[in-house]
Structure formats: C-alpha cells, structure tokens
Motif scaffolding. Structure first.
Motif: not given
Length: 449
Positions: A52-75
């Motif tokens: 009910t909270l609106g559109k869901q934005y899965v972060i990996t659909d918007y440039g964030v990579i599945r990489d536990s060693m990569l710092l992705q604060t800005e993305a």
C-alpha cells in the motif's frame, strides 16, 4: 410480566452486569500508570502492508550491483532520491549483501529489506558524514548513522532482511582507546549509530534484524507515534567477538507515544533507554525535553544491561510501562539512573507480569560517569515517584539494589504480588517514602511488614 419473562429479564441483567464488569476490567488494564486512558493506537499491532506504500523500486533495477565487497553508497542514495522525486514509494533491498555508508531517506520514502537481503555498513568512519545531530543528551556535530530519516510522516522500515552495522572494527578500536585512556568517552571514539530517526511521526519498524551496530542501534529524537513490531535487535556481549560497547537497542530521546511489541533484544548495553538531556541546566535547553507514554510489551530479553533504563541523559519521563516479558540474562530489569549533575524527574512507571532471571531487578543509584556539576542556586531536587512493580516471578542475585542520596528523593513505590529468589536478600522499603508492600515473597518467605 410472567414468570418466564421475569427469568429472561434477570438473565439479561446478569449478562449486562458481566459485560460491564469485563469492560471495566479492560478499561482498568488500558490505563497509563497516572490513570489516564491508553489510546487505542497502542492496541493495534497490525503491521504495515508494503503493497500500500506506492511503487517498489528494487535497487538492482536502478544501477546497484550485487557485490558485497563494492561500496555503493552513492548508487543506493540515487535510488532513494529518485523515489522521493517521483512522489514517494518503497526502496527495496533484494537478496544479497550491499555495502554502504550513510543513507538519507526523504519524505514519502520507505525501506523494505527482503529476507536474505542485507544492508551492510562499511567499517570506516569517513563514510559517515558529520552532521548536526543528537548524541548523549546534546545537540552537536557528530557522525550520521547508517540509516537516517528526518522530518518524515509515515516512514517505515520493513521486511525480514538485515541491517548489519558491521561494527567489529569500531568495537576493537573503542577498547584500544579505553586501554590508552580509561576516561575516553563515546563521542571521542568516532562510531556511527545504526538507525537515526528524528522529527518524524507515524513511524513503523517491523520484522527486520538490526544487528552489530558500531554504536547505539536505534536512536529516535523528537518522534511521536512510533512502533517497533517483531524486530530482532542484537549485538555481541562476549567472545569470540569483541564486546559491542554502548550498543543500546532503542534510545528514545524526547519522544512520546512509542510501542515496542514482540521484539527479541540482546545487546551489550541497555535495551529500551529514555534520554532527553543532561547537565545542570538541561531543563532550560529547548532542544531537550520529556519522554511520555512508552509501552514495552511481549518482548524477550537475552543479555542486556537494563531492560528499561531511565537516564543517564534524561530530565523527565512519565507513563512508562514494561509488561508481559520474558527475561533471561538481564543484568538489570528496571534501572533508574539518578544523574547527580542533572535535574531529573521519573514518575508513573509500571513493571508487571515478568518472568525469568536477572542479576539485579530494581536499581536506583547515583550516576556519575562523565558528569560535570555546575553551580545553580535554584537546582531542583531530583525524584522518582509512583513506581509500581507487580506480578513478578524472578530469580535474582539482588532484587532490591537501591541507594539513598541527598541529591534525590524516592517516594510512592509499590511492590505487589512478587515471588523471587534473592541471593543478596537486601529488600529495604524504608529507603522509600510511602512504600507499599503487598504479597511479597522472597526466598520462599512471605514478608510481614
């Protein structure tokens, strides 16, 4: 009226009396310690429906990579900003581990972490910017938390995933500093909190695992209508990991209307802590203030320093309830920290229906860590009053760890329906003005007072 009609009438009257009695019982239960009604809002433990909270934005659909060693604060922050600019919605963390520094949520945004998803804090302080914030009863420049939300009405954190503070390096550095300088304060140790929510209303944090915070786990400042529902809050307190210093579970700083329900809490410091200001002139500082209407219920406590703690940075707390909880390894259950350099007033506190084990159950002692007394001619005398402890079955080392002081007064404490084992066996209600003792059994002996 014939005989049958009279019988039916009397049956109806008796049923009506029964209904009214039950209603009266419910009404009695649903009162704050000062006798005012508990709002129906506190009885609603329905969890937020993310759909009910609106559109869901899965972060990996918007440039964030599945990489536990990569710092992705800005993305990740770009996704949050996009959600806000599009009118709001839900930032979704999918399965996988995502390394980040401070993230800032904005009006209309929510955070949802899928089970198996992890937001993991990077363990270098340079990735947590200095901001104007609250720390230890002060308004000052300090490091932002991993998750930050300010000025939002309706903010939520949900999902069965994890926010992991990754605090090991911060903990190790803290203890090294303490070896070098035993008077090293928390502020000097340079550690971020896990979650900081400020100036927000209608907040819900549900189901998530909040673990391994470098510092305080959840800190709320000037918030109202906050619910923590079914969360797991954890930080280690013994080897093989380093002890997590000052990993308080939930710090409430000038807040009102807060419900903590059905949470599992085990941290290396206090669990639910009431803060609001410190120092000789704390009651004159407009950035400080009271906490009121705080209900903690149906929780399980593992190792904690205090199940509910008032202080050490607190000036006025009223209508605080801890009830219906299982306590397994608490150092203390109710801890009233009486800070000798700060005017404090704790009143209308009820602790009821608790079972389990603890080292000390009730602790009231002067608190002098890092205190700075100043001269003040009109310094109010601190006090704790109208404290009720009832319906307790507990195994304790010390049920009654209370000390008197010229700096505070204790009055109107009630001890009722209590059955405890107590190694110290030092129960002394004469330390409290107008103490009431009813049906108290210590070490299988009924007290006769």
């Amino acid at each position: 009226m014939n005989k049958t009609s009279r019988c039916l009438f009397f049956i109806f009257v008796l049923m009506l009396i029964g209904v009214n009695c039950e209603a009266a019982k419910r009404q009695k239960v649903n009162l704050w310690p000062d006798g005012t009604p508990i709002d129906a809002w506190f009885s609603d433990t329905t969890k937020v429906d993310v759909g009910t909270l609106g559109k869901q934005y899965v972060i990996t659909d918007y440039g964030v990579i599945r990489d536990s060693m990569l710092l992705q604060t800005e993305a990740i922050q770009r996704v949050i900003d996009k959600v806000a600019s599009n009118g709001g919605g839900v930032v979704v963390i999918p399965r996988g581990t995502f390394l980040t520094g401070s993230l800032f949520f904005k009006p209309g945004t929510h955070l949802h972490i899928i089970e198996g998803g992890v937001l993991k804090g990077i363990d270098a302080i340079k990735h947590y910017p200095l901001v104007m914030t609250r720390m230890e009863g002060q308004t000052l420049n300090y490091f932002a938390a991993l998750i930050n939300a300010d000025g939002i009405d309706g903010f939520s954190i949900s999902g069965r995933g994890t926010i992991n503070g990754n605090g090991l390096r911060f903990w190790e550095e803290f203890w090294i500093r303490r070896k070098f300088n035993p008077q090293c304060t928390n502020l000097e140790a340079l550690r971020p909190r896990l979650v900081y929510i400020s100036n927000c209303k209608n907040v819900t944090v549900q189901d998530v695992h909040l673990i391994n915070s470098a510092f305080w786990t959840n800190h709320l400042y000037r918030c109202e209508r906050v619910k923590y529902l079914g969360c797991t809050i954890y930080a280690p307190h013994e080897p093989p990991h380093a002890k997590a210093p000052s990993s308080d579970a939930i710090d409430l700083d000038v807040c009102r209307d807060v419900l903590v329900n059905g949470c599992d809490i085990s941290v290396n410091d206090d669990a639910v802590v009431l803060k609001g200001g410190k120092g000789t002139w704390a009651d004159k500082d407009p950035s400080n203030g009271p906490n009121s209407c705080i209900l903690v219920q149906n929780c399980h406590y593992g190792f904690v320093h205090g199940c509910v703690t008032l202080g050490s940075e607190s000036i006025y707390d009223r209508n605080i309830v801890l009830r219906n909880c299982q306590v397994d390894e608490a150092v203390r259950v109710l801890w009233l920290k009486m800070r000798t350099d700060t005017p404090q007033h704790y009143e209308y506190v009820t602790v009821e229906n608790l079972r389990g084990t603890c080292r000390s159950f009730l602790v009231v002692r002067p608190w002098t860590q890092f205190y700075k007394p100043e001269e003040r001619d009109d310094m109010p005398l601190s006090q704790s009053n109208d404290i009720v402890i009832r319906n307790i079955v507990m195994k304790c080392n010390n049920f009654f760890d209370v000390g008197s002081s010229e700096k505070y007064v204790l009055k109107n404490f009630t001890f009722e329906n209590i059955q405890v084992s107590d190694k110290k066996n030092s129960f002394n209600p004469s330390l409290i003005e107008n103490a009431v003792v009813k049906n108290v059994e210590i070490n299988a002996e009924r007290l006769k007072l």
